[in-house]
Design an enzyme around this catalytic site. Structure first.
Site, PDB file in Angstrom:
ATOM      1  N   LYS A  20       0.771  -1.187  -0.012  1.00  0.00           N
ATOM      2  CA  LYS A  20      -0.092   0.008   0.002  1.00  0.00           C
ATOM      3  C   LYS A  20       0.763   1.297   0.013  1.00  0.00           C
ATOM      4  O   LYS A  20       0.769   2.151  -0.879  1.00  0.00           O
ATOM      5  CB  LYS A  20      -1.084  -0.006   1.381  1.00  0.00           C
ATOM      6  CG  LYS A  20      -1.841   1.039   1.336  1.00  0.00           C
ATOM      7  CD  LYS A  20      -3.044   0.661   2.211  1.00  0.00           C
ATOM      8  CE  LYS A  20      -2.741   0.852   3.717  1.00  0.00           C
ATOM      9  NZ  LYS A  20      -2.573   2.223   4.454  1.00  0.00           N
ATOM     10  N   SER A  21       1.894   1.254   0.857  1.00  0.00           N
ATOM     11  CA  SER A  21       2.835   2.491   0.863  1.00  0.00           C
ATOM     12  C   SER A  21       3.306   2.798  -0.290  1.00  0.00           C
ATOM     13  O   SER A  21       3.484   4.024  -0.886  1.00  0.00           O
ATOM     14  CB  SER A  21       3.798   2.211   2.298  1.00  0.00           C
ATOM     15  OG  SER A  21       3.167   2.347   3.242  1.00  0.00           O
ATOM     16  N   ARG A  25       2.974   6.204  -3.234  1.00  0.00           N
ATOM     17  CA  ARG A  25       4.151   7.027  -3.498  1.00  0.00           C
ATOM     18  C   ARG A  25       4.200   6.614  -5.118  1.00  0.00           C
ATOM     19  O   ARG A  25       4.354   7.822  -5.799  1.00  0.00           O
ATOM     20  CB  ARG A  25       5.242   6.436  -2.664  1.00  0.00           C
ATOM     21  CG  ARG A  25       5.081   6.846  -1.330  1.00  0.00           C
ATOM     22  CD  ARG A  25       5.881   6.181  -0.323  1.00  0.00           C
ATOM     23  NE  ARG A  25       6.139   6.721   0.965  1.00  0.00           N
ATOM     24  CZ  ARG A  25       5.218   6.607   2.007  1.00  0.00           C
ATOM     25  NH1 ARG A  25       4.099   5.641   1.729  1.00  0.00           N
ATOM     26  NH2 ARG A  25       5.407   7.183   3.133  1.00  0.00           N
ATOM     27  N   GLY A  89      -5.355   8.011   5.384  1.00  0.00           N
ATOM     28  CA  GLY A  89      -4.350   9.227   5.816  1.00  0.00           C
ATOM     29  C   GLY A  89      -3.113   9.274   4.942  1.00  0.00           C
ATOM     30  O   GLY A  89      -2.737  10.314   4.912  1.00  0.00           O
ATOM     31  N   ARG A 117      -9.154  12.576  12.059  1.00  0.00           N
ATOM     32  CA  ARG A 117      -7.626  12.360  12.562  1.00  0.00           C
ATOM     33  C   ARG A 117      -6.861  13.561  12.392  1.00  0.00           C
ATOM     34  O   ARG A 117      -6.987  14.532  11.601  1.00  0.00           O
ATOM     35  CB  ARG A 117      -6.944  11.056  11.391  1.00  0.00           C
ATOM     36  CG  ARG A 117      -7.864   9.833  11.692  1.00  0.00           C
ATOM     37  CD  ARG A 117      -7.498   8.747  10.442  1.00  0.00           C
ATOM     38  NE  ARG A 117      -5.970   8.368  10.872  1.00  0.00           N
ATOM     39  CZ  ARG A 117      -5.306   7.842   9.997  1.00  0.00           C
ATOM     40  NH1 ARG A 117      -6.045   7.071   8.906  1.00  0.00           N
ATOM     41  NH2 ARG A 117      -4.046   7.259  10.291  1.00  0.00           N
ATOM     42  N   SER A 160       6.785   9.582  11.994  1.00  0.00           N
ATOM     43  CA  SER A 160       5.739   9.307  11.239  1.00  0.00           C
ATOM     44  C   SER A 160       5.933   9.296   9.715  1.00  0.00           C
ATOM     45  O   SER A 160       6.563  10.386   9.319  1.00  0.00           O
ATOM     46  CB  SER A 160       4.464  10.204  11.577  1.00  0.00           C
ATOM     47  OG  SER A 160       3.613  10.357  10.352  1.00  0.00           O
ATOM     48  N   ASP A 305       1.493  -0.837  11.815  1.00  0.00           N
ATOM     49  CA  ASP A 305       0.035  -1.448  11.520  1.00  0.00           C
ATOM     50  C   ASP A 305      -0.153  -2.748  11.870  1.00  0.00           C
ATOM     51  O   ASP A 305      -1.180  -3.174  11.847  1.00  0.00           O
ATOM     52  CB  ASP A 305      -0.015  -1.377   9.762  1.00  0.00           C
ATOM     53  CG  ASP A 305       0.092   0.320   9.348  1.00  0.00           C
ATOM     54  OD1 ASP A 305      -0.395   1.193  10.354  1.00  0.00           O
ATOM     55  OD2 ASP A 305       0.489   0.605   8.363  1.00  0.00           O
ATOM     56  N   LYS A 332      -5.471   6.205  14.561  1.00  0.00           N
ATOM     57  CA  LYS A 332      -5.390   5.562  13.433  1.00  0.00           C
ATOM     58  C   LYS A 332      -6.927   5.307  12.646  1.00  0.00           C
ATOM     59  O   LYS A 332      -7.851   6.086  13.282  1.00  0.00           O
ATOM     60  CB  LYS A 332      -4.797   4.034  13.640  1.00  0.00           C
ATOM     61  CG  LYS A 332      -3.244   4.056  13.752  1.00  0.00           C
ATOM     62  CD  LYS A 332      -2.514   4.596  12.470  1.00  0.00           C
ATOM     63  CE  LYS A 332      -1.012   4.614  13.066  1.00  0.00           C
ATOM     64  NZ  LYS A 332      -0.470   5.394  11.800  1.00  0.00           N
ATOM     65  N   ARG A 378      -7.760  -3.182   9.481  1.00  0.00           N
ATOM     66  CA  ARG A 378      -6.750  -3.987  10.103  1.00  0.00           C
ATOM     67  C   ARG A 378      -7.293  -4.597  11.556  1.00  0.00           C
ATOM     68  O   ARG A 378      -7.180  -5.783  11.703  1.00  0.00           O
ATOM     69  CB  ARG A 378      -5.780  -2.937  10.755  1.00  0.00           C
ATOM     70  CG  ARG A 378      -4.886  -2.269   9.672  1.00  0.00           C
ATOM     71  CD  ARG A 378      -3.598  -2.665   9.472  1.00  0.00           C
ATOM     72  NE  ARG A 378      -2.917  -2.036   8.288  1.00  0.00           N
ATOM     73  CZ  ARG A 378      -2.723  -2.479   7.118  1.00  0.00           C
ATOM     74  NH1 ARG A 378      -2.958  -3.776   6.709  1.00  0.00           N
ATOM     75  NH2 ARG A 378      -2.070  -1.933   6.108  1.00  0.00           N
TER      76      ARG A 378
HETATM   77  C1  S3P Z   1       2.008   4.873   6.306  1.00  0.00           C
HETATM   78  C2  S3P Z   1       2.537   5.149   7.307  1.00  0.00           C
HETATM   79  C3  S3P Z   1       2.180   4.872   8.803  1.00  0.00           C
HETATM   80  C4  S3P Z   1       1.153   3.935   8.607  1.00  0.00           C
HETATM   81  C5  S3P Z   1       0.237   3.897   7.476  1.00  0.00           C
HETATM   82  C6  S3P Z   1       1.006   4.008   6.035  1.00  0.00           C
HETATM   83  C7  S3P Z   1       2.798   5.577   5.121  1.00  0.00           C
HETATM   84  O1  S3P Z   1       1.288   5.850   9.365  1.00  0.00           O
HETATM   85  O2  S3P Z   1       0.321   3.783   9.753  1.00  0.00           O
HETATM   86  O3  S3P Z   1      -0.690   2.812   7.211  1.00  0.00           O
HETATM   87  O4  S3P Z   1       2.526   4.830   3.891  1.00  0.00           O
HETATM   88  O5  S3P Z   1       3.694   6.450   5.168  1.00  0.00           O
HETATM   89  P1  S3P Z   1       1.831   7.190  10.103  1.00  0.00           P
HETATM   90  O6  S3P Z   1       2.921   7.854   9.380  1.00  0.00           O
HETATM   91  O7  S3P Z   1       0.893   7.882  10.727  1.00  0.00           O
HETATM   92  O8  S3P Z   1       2.708   6.459  11.319  1.00  0.00           O
END
Ligand code: S3P
Length: 417
Positions: A20-21, A25, A89, A117, A160, A305, A332, A378
């Site tokens: 996902k991350s 990006r 988020g 949030r 973060s 996570d 979260k 989750r």
């Molecule tokens: C993420 C960062 C984390 C994670 C989220 C994905 C990201 O959040 O919990 O699921 O892709 O940068 P935080 O930056 O709030 O810790």
């Protein structure tokens, strides 16, 4: 209510969805860069679809064919758009930095959970670069107004990746040099991708420094998401043997393996290789007796996570586990300290909330029972693992939210939604 049967044995080989991350990006950075790129094994979960929707609204061209995305970056962004970030988020926080950097005026909105949030954590550091960002009492809707950005040294109070990435995405378009330092290193996918796209970027310990740079599109082959694999890895540890294929094992993401080491879970990394600039492996996990563990703030970012799942595993381990330094879980998709404790108690476990974590007194057997997802993907997936491992199984209310990060999760488990 989706009924989940308990199982004495759980075995299998699993291909998991893309990270996902990395997908977020790949879409955002390529969508604003020069040229074209092909993204393979992209995650098409709802959160990444939100990023695609926002980047298209800004003018990027994104063709979606299954899990392959063809992206043409746009140099001319549409302005004055209202961008719907859904539940995500990562979308709203990264996009705030991206839009501020590009001088795009936009209004970012989200669903009820996202709108609850905190957003000052990105607005405040970005203001140090000169950005003009107005939140709604610290939350979405977030309004971004064009303002000239200059480099700054930003010291984050929390670890973060979302906040760090927002600063880097603004910093790469700002005049001069920007640095961002965090207390514990969080996931570094943004740094890696910016470097691959030609950014002048340098990492030194927990500090990342970036200079104004032009970015060129880059193809990305997305590894499978260790945060999604984690549920199948846990089932291997609790109930048999599982093999998760082609999983990203970037060291900023492998906290679950640190937890496994402490719990005494037996696992092997097979077929290690580099794919798309990220290390991957097949992860074999076997049924293991587990002992109680202790985790503190330094352990948290690499398993942020996975902590609901780790807490659940502690409920099946021998002895009293303690997890602290994890108060980020409270902000979260749900308050994951509260919802994880509720989940564990509802299936017969013993879990006490701390302001920043949990005390979990393990039992070898949990009876099962009905639980709610609290509309948090989750928590829904952790519940499924807890119920399969339980004596009698039980129901999950509102399980469909797993589509945020893992649309075919229940199918892969062999359960029909
Ligand atoms: C993420 C960062 C984390 C994670 C989220 C994905 C990201 O959040 O919990 O699921 O892709 O940068 P935080 O930056 O709030 O810790």
């Amino acid at each position: 209510m989706l009924f989940i049967q308990s199982k004495e044995n759980f075995e299998g080989e699993f291909e998991l969805p893309g990270d996902k991350s990395v997908t977020h990006r790949a879409v955002m950075l390529n969508g604003g860069a020069y040229g074209e790129a092909v993204i393979t094994n992209a995650l098409m979960g709802e959160d990444c679809v939100s990023t695609c929707r926002c980047m298209r609204a800004l003018g990027a061209q994104i063709d979606i064919d299954g899990t392959t995305l063809r992206i043409k970056g746009t140099p001319n962004f549409r302005r004055g758009m209202r961008l719907d970030c859904g539940n995500s988020g990562t979308t709203i926080r990264l996009l705030t930095g991206f839009a501020a950097g590009k001088g795009i005026d936009a209004t970012l909105v989200g669903d009820a959970s996202l709108s609850a949030r905190p957003m000052n954590r990105v607005a405040q550091p970005l203001s140090l670069l000169g950005a003009d960002i107005r939140t709604t009492d610290g939350h979405a809707p977030v309004e971004i107004y064009p303002a000239p950005l200059h480099g700054a040294d930003v010291e984050l109070q929390i670890a973060s990746a979302q906040v760090k990435s927002a600063v880097l995405l603004a910093g790469v378009s700002a005049d001069g040099v920007t640095s961002v330092t965090e207390p514990v290193k969080s996931r570094d996918h943004t740094e890696r991708m910016l470097a691959a796209m030609g950014a002048k970027i340098c990492v030194n310990g927990n500090t990342v420094t970036v200079e104004r740079s032009e970015l060129s599109c880059v193809d990305v082959s997305v590894p499978s998401d260790i945060s999604s694999a984690a549920y199948f890895m846990a089932l291997g540890a609790l109930k048999g043997k599982t093999l998760c294929k082609n999983v990203g094992i970037n060291s900023t993401r492998t906290g679950i393996l640190t937890a496994f080491d402490k719990l005494g879970v037996k696992y092997t990394l097979l077929n290690k290789r580099i794919s798309g600039g990220e290390e991957t492996a097949d992860i074999l996990v076997e049924r293991s007796p587990m002992q109680a563990i202790s985790l503190t703030a330094k352990d948290v970012p690499a398993m942020i996570d996975e902590l609901p799942l780790v807490a659940l595993m502690c409920a099946y381990a021998d002895g009293e586990s303690r997890i602290t330094g994890a108060k980020e879980l409270r902000v979260k998709e749900s308050d994951r300290i509260r919802t994880t404790a509720e989940l564990i108690k509802n299936i017969g476990g013993d879990c006490e909330e701390l302001p920043d974590g949990f005390i979990i007194r393990g039992k070898k057997k949990l009876i099962g029972g009905n639980v709610d997802s609290y509309l948090d993907h989750r928590i829904a997936m952790t519940a499924a693992v807890g119920l399969i491992a339980s004596e009698n199984g039980g129901g999950i209310a509102r399980p469909e939210c797993c589509a945020i990060s893992f649309p075919d999760f229940f199918e892969k488990l062999g359960v029909r939604l």
